[in-house]
Design a protein around this motif. Structure first.
Motif, PDB file in Angstrom:
ATOM      1  N   SER C 291      54.612-106.238  38.437  1.00 37.82           N
ATOM      2  CA  SER C 291      54.985-106.532  40.016  1.00 37.82           C
ATOM      3  C   SER C 291      56.328-106.448  40.180  1.00 37.82           C
ATOM      4  CB  SER C 291      54.238-107.705  40.359  1.00 37.82           C
ATOM      5  OG  SER C 291      54.887-108.371  41.586  1.00 37.82           O
ATOM      6  N   ALA C 292      56.732-106.189  41.444  1.00 34.09           N
ATOM      7  CA  ALA C 292      58.133-106.305  41.612  1.00 34.09           C
ATOM      8  C   ALA C 292      58.493-107.446  42.259  1.00 34.09           C
ATOM      9  CB  ALA C 292      58.535-104.991  42.615  1.00 34.09           C
ATOM     10  N   ILE C 293      57.458-108.242  42.423  1.00 33.63           N
ATOM     11  CA  ILE C 293      57.756-109.594  43.165  1.00 33.63           C
ATOM     12  C   ILE C 293      58.477-110.473  42.097  1.00 33.63           C
ATOM     13  CG2 ILE C 293      56.732-111.638  44.030  1.00 33.63           C
ATOM     14  CD1 ILE C 293      54.543-109.890  45.240  1.00 33.63           C
ATOM     15  N   ASN C 294      57.910-110.606  40.917  1.00 34.97           N
ATOM     16  CA  ASN C 294      58.500-111.327  39.863  1.00 34.97           C
ATOM     17  C   ASN C 294      58.865-110.538  38.651  1.00 34.97           C
ATOM     18  OD1 ASN C 294      58.895-113.855  40.824  1.00 34.97           O
ATOM     19  ND2 ASN C 294      56.544-114.424  40.635  1.00 34.97           N
ATOM     20  N   PRO C 295      59.968-109.668  38.884  1.00 36.33           N
ATOM     21  CA  PRO C 295      60.066-108.798  37.802  1.00 36.33           C
ATOM     22  C   PRO C 295      60.513-109.759  36.189  1.00 36.33           C
ATOM     23  CG  PRO C 295      61.786-108.610  39.147  1.00 36.33           C
ATOM     24  CD  PRO C 295      60.701-109.561  39.650  1.00 36.33           C
TER      25      PRO C 295
END
Lengths: 299, 324, 336
Positions: C291-295
């Protein structure tokens, strides 16, 4: 389903609708719609030629004729006469003018108000959208007839005021429809492309987006034409619309109410006129929906 | 033994603009445990073929002649409605470009799978059904099957959804899978995984696949045999390597030559002018005649015959087999 | 961050576009008051240059940020931070802040040829719109200029008054190219220009793009998931993963060396038929894009990488030159 490629010919069949001849052909393929079109065309002709077609044009305009009260339908008075001795056929023919112009004027006015507001709300979104949509919500939370009654009684009973009342009750519906369409359309790449080119927001809204989003409003409006006649008749019936001696259909039915047992023709014929007209407009609306909708669904 | 045999199939559509000829296939066979590639451009009839096999043609489209035989039973003439219902959707299933269209979003993967398994094995008790569902997910190589079972379709990625669909197909006892551009929306890395899965299932379960794609390179990597469709006609079919390395139809050759492969970098790609013919108005002769670089008079006048190039390699061309 | 790498990409030549530390974070709203609580790091500190007349290919899986990056360059999305310079001039944040003169220099061609042209407008008006908006042509000169543009992209000028639905997918894409070229841009963004059209039309479009590039020494940013298209058209290629460039350099060199394990995996997954008729086998890449939310704090590719070691999970590898000063790779282990 992923059959788009092979079914391009069906899309083409859809595109053929672009040419107006095929459009009309398709519209008339549904016999009922065709019949409704014929009826509406006749109504328009009747309205335009009312003074020529009416056997007693003066009766249509409201001149009283006390000697001929309550005559049964006969070769002389096909629809009979009313409590003032006026020829009902002539009254109904002149009433066509009023009903058709009420419906056309109010719907066009409602669209003129609704479309710009809906387009602006849908395109800019955010704060403007919030405000405009909360306003429409207020209107949408009451039945349109009720709003029309309240507004008409506030403005005072007259045909013009009834029309204003109808416009006020009607526009939020169109605003909603067009706003939803615009919100979907503004995400399309051709809109982004126009923005990249530098086209102004106004031009994007009214030259790119509007033509691609108006079809559902047109469909809705064509169905509403009948509804508006009904509403205007209702307002006249309860005394908030047209005033005597105007030959408005709803008003005629209202005055005939007292004599319904003695002179059935007095209420039946104007009632039938309302029925036929409203039905025809609804059928046309349905036909338009059938023809326009699949095309708008085609990718 | 062939699991699917198509003979002289012709599919036509009735539209307000006239009758459109959508698909015409003289001979096409699919062996058991084989992956058959069907390639062609949009409008070439690829999806119509899939829908014909599945019996899902739109109401105005009909197979007007020929036969589609599945294990000796003609699917088009299955006047016994029961037969068609027993085979289609169970032994023959389909996966689409958009797997969401086939996955009911209100059920979890477990519910979706268990329903199919219960229907196929009414004798299973709930514990066995549960075990079978887990097994199916392992079979399609979904990582963490226990976790995946609890998920709803929208929580899965595109590749995982396709795997769930394949698992559902296998649970219903599928012998033949029709894949219509099933990997088109996926990333190449995920796509490669689905291709490997199809190969794997073929090896393990003898699953036959009709692999429909507009990407010939994709079909070539996974298929033993390839059929090329052009304007609704099967114009060339044969072993994949042979069709690609030694293609005989001028369309197939032009198509392959126009691929932007590394060796052609810096050179213009050869193109064929014109468009494929209108399905409402197919030409009298060869449908490729209008664009063909080696066209002759007879190509315009008469339909080309299906010629055999070598065993199992056929081409629909008057000059079939000859290089120019 | 890649500060130490300096200018990423072409060191020499005439720089047209300079993208520096570009970031785009999308807020993910949550909680009762819909306050933004998390950020999707769609594009995270991307730096590169493009020379005049150069084609840069951007590749990567969906969600890697390549489309967002392109849309920031055109100005559809304002960047969260970073700079975009064209010809040494700051392009500003978004379309609103750009003047007409800047807008005309950067144009875009979209993927979907069916919705990128207004179905209710004639080709004359579609291609003529930029000319009118920018006051380049008026009245009958519009028709003449649009006709010239159409002819340039290989469409008969007799079809000026046709509507988009009368064209095939490939032809519509050419109309879109004609519209983009109308203003004589210096940079064209091609967002999956051939992925919705057939192979034969694709060949025509690719030929056209090369011809147009040579004629006007245009620069392209080419976004495509189809690596064969990218390698065919691009001079340089940038591989993106989860919002970051992981490898950038000369196309042939990147294709040959495949220094980053992700580049390697991406290229191994592409089915390709070689001119010899040989068919390359494909190799899937296991796992999914995080996920690019919490790389992940270290290397973003760490979880799927076959070369991973302890350091990868902790320390983010910088984008640095390997072998060649213009070939940059962000990997701790680039043993060639």
């Amino acid at each position: 389903m992923a059959v788009s490629g092979d079914l391009t010919f069906q899309r083409r069949a859809g595109r053929a609708l672009e040419s107006s001849r095929t459009f009309v052909k398709l519209l008339f393929r549904n016999r009922l719609t065709g019949a409704a079109f014929v009826v509406v065309t006749l109504l328009v002709v009747v309205a335009l030629l009312a003074p020529v077609l009416a056997p007693y044009p003066d009766d249509g305009r409201g001149v009283v004729n006390p000697s001929e009260r309550f005559q049964k339908p006969s070769s002389e008075h096909i629809f009979g006469t009313d409590d003032m001795g006026r020829d009902i056929l002539s009254r109904v023919i002149f009433g066509t003018r009023i009903s058709l112009s009420i419906s056309l004027v109010t719907i066009v006015a409602a669209m003129l108000i609704a479309i710009p507001l809906g387009v602006i709300a849908g395109y800019f979104g955010g704060f403007i959208d919030e405000i405009l949509m909360r306003i429409t919500d207020v209107f949408l939370s009451f039945p349109p007839l009720l709003i029309a009654i309240v507004v008409a009684s506030f403005l005072g009973p007259s045909l013009e005021n009834a029309m204003i009342a109808i416009v006020i009750a009607w526009w939020p519906w169109y605003s909603r429809v067009i706003r939803a369409q615009v919100m979907a359309a503004k995400e399309r790449p051709y809109v982004s492309a126009a923005r990249c080119i530098g086209t102004s927001d106004w031009k994007i809204m009214f030259s790119h987006i509007l033509p691609n989003t108006i079809a559902p409003v047109i469909i809705q409006a064509s169905m509403d034409l009948g509804c508006v006649i009904l509403t205007a008749a209702s307002l006249s019936f309860i005394g908030l619309g047209a005033q005597p001696p105007q030959p408005e259909w709803g008003l005629i039915v209202s005055s005939a109410r007292t004599y319904i047992l003695d002179a059935w023709w007095y209420s039946v014929f104007p009632g039938l006129a309302i029925l036929v007209t409203v039905l025809s407009f609804n059928l046309i609306g349905d036909g338009l929906r059938e023809v326009l909708d699949p095309r708008t669904r085609v990718r | 033994m062939n699991i699917l045999e198509i003979r002289n199939l012709s599919v036509k559509a009735r539209t307000i603009l006239g009758t459109a000829s959508l698909l015409s296939i003289q001979v096409l066979d699919l062996g058991a445990g084989e992956i058959l590639g069907i390639v062609g451009e949009s409008g070439s009839g690829k999806s119509i073929l899939a829908l014909t096999i599945m019996g899902l043609l739109p109401t105005n489209v009909r197979a007007t002649s020929g036969s589609v035989t599945y294990r000796g039973q003609d699917l088009l003439r299955s006047s016994a409605r029961g037969l068609s219902a027993r085979i289609r959707g169970k032994e023959i299933t389909m996966i689409f470009q958009d797997p969401m269209a086939a996955l009911n979003p209100v059920f979890t993967v477990r519910q979706l799978l268990e329903e199919v398994i219960k229907e196929h094995h009414p004798d299973y008790d709930s514990k066995r059904v549960r075990g079978a569902a887990l097994e199916m997910l392992q079979l399609v190589k979904l990582g963490d099957p226990e976790v995946t079972l609890q998920k709803y379709p929208h929580e899965l990625s595109g590749g995982m959804r396709q795997r769930v669909l394949i698992a559902m197909a296998l649970s219903s006892g599928a012998k033949l899978l029709v894949s219509d551009e099933a990997t088109r929306a996926l990333d190449v890395t995920i796509q490669a995984g689905i291709l490997k899965l199809l190969e794997d299932l073929r090896n393990k379960l003898d699953l036959s696949t009709v692999f429909i794609s507009s990407n010939i390179a994709l079909a070539a990597t996974v298929c033993e045999r390839i059929g090329v469709l052009y304007a609704g006609e099967l114009i060339e079919s044969g072993p994949a390597r042979e069709v690609i390395a030694d293609s005989r139809h001028p369309y197939t050759r032009s198509f392959l030559a126009s691929l932007p492969v590394p060796e052609r970098k810096g050179q213009p790609l050869p193109i064929i002018a014109g468009r494929s013919p209108d399905p409402l108005n197919r030409p009298r002769g060869c449908s490729f005649a209008g664009r063909c670089p080696i066209v002759e008079d007879r190509c315009r006048a008469e339909k080309p015959p299906m010629l055999q190039v070598s065993d199992g390699h056929d081409v629909l061309c008057h000059k079939g087999g000859t290089h120019q | 961050m890649t500060r130490d790498s300096g200018t990423t990409g072409a060191l020499s030549g005439d720089t047209l576009l300079r993208v520096e530390g570009l970031k785009k974070y999308f807020p993910v709203r949550g909680g009762f008051w819909q306050r933004s609580v998390k950020w999707v790091r769609a594009v995270d500190s991307v730096t590169f240059n493009i020379n005049r007349g150069e084609v840069l290919g951007l590749v990567g899986e969906s969600g890697c940020g390549k489309t967002t990056l392109a849309q920031m360059i055109v100005g559809i999305y304002p960047p969260t931070s970073g700079r975009i310079e064209l010809d040494g001039i700051d392009l500003g944040k978004s379309l609103q802040s750009r003047n007409l003169k800047t807008k005309r220099k950067v144009q875009i061609v979209f993927q979907d040829p069916f919705w990128s042209l207004n179905p209710r407008k004639m080709v004359r008006d579609i291609v003529g719109e930029p000319l009118v908006v920018h006051g380049v042509a008026l009245g009958s000169t519009v028709v003449r200029k649009v006709g010239d543009l159409l002819e340039m992209v290989g469409i008969d000028r007799a079809r000026l008054f046709s509507y988009p639905h009368e064209f095939s997918g490939g032809e519509r894409q050419r109309v879109a190219i004609a519209r983009a070229l109308a203003l004589n841009p210096s940079l064209l963004l091609l967002d999956e220009p051939t992925s919705s059209i057939d192979t034969l039309s694709q060949a025509e479009i690719l030929n056209l793009l090369i011809e147009v590039r040579n004629r006007f020494s245009l620069s392209y940013v080419l976004i495509s998931h189809d690596l064969s298209v990218v390698q065919y058209l691009s001079d340089r290629i940038a591989v993106m993963y989860l919002g970051k460039i992981v490898e950038i350099g000369d196309t042939r060199r990147v294709f040959r060396a495949r220094l980053h394990p992700y580049t390697e995996a991406l290229m191994a997954a592409v089915p390709m038929i070689h001119a010899s008729g040989e068919v390359s086998d494909v190799k899937p890449l296991e796992g999914h894009v995080p996920s690019a939310i919490n790389p992940p704090p270290g290397c973003r590719f760490e979880a799927r990488c076959y070369k991973r070691q302890d350091v990868c999970a902790v320390e983010e590898p910088p984008l640095r030159a390997i072998e060649d000063p213009e070939h940059l790779v962000a990997c701790h282990f680039t043993n060639v």
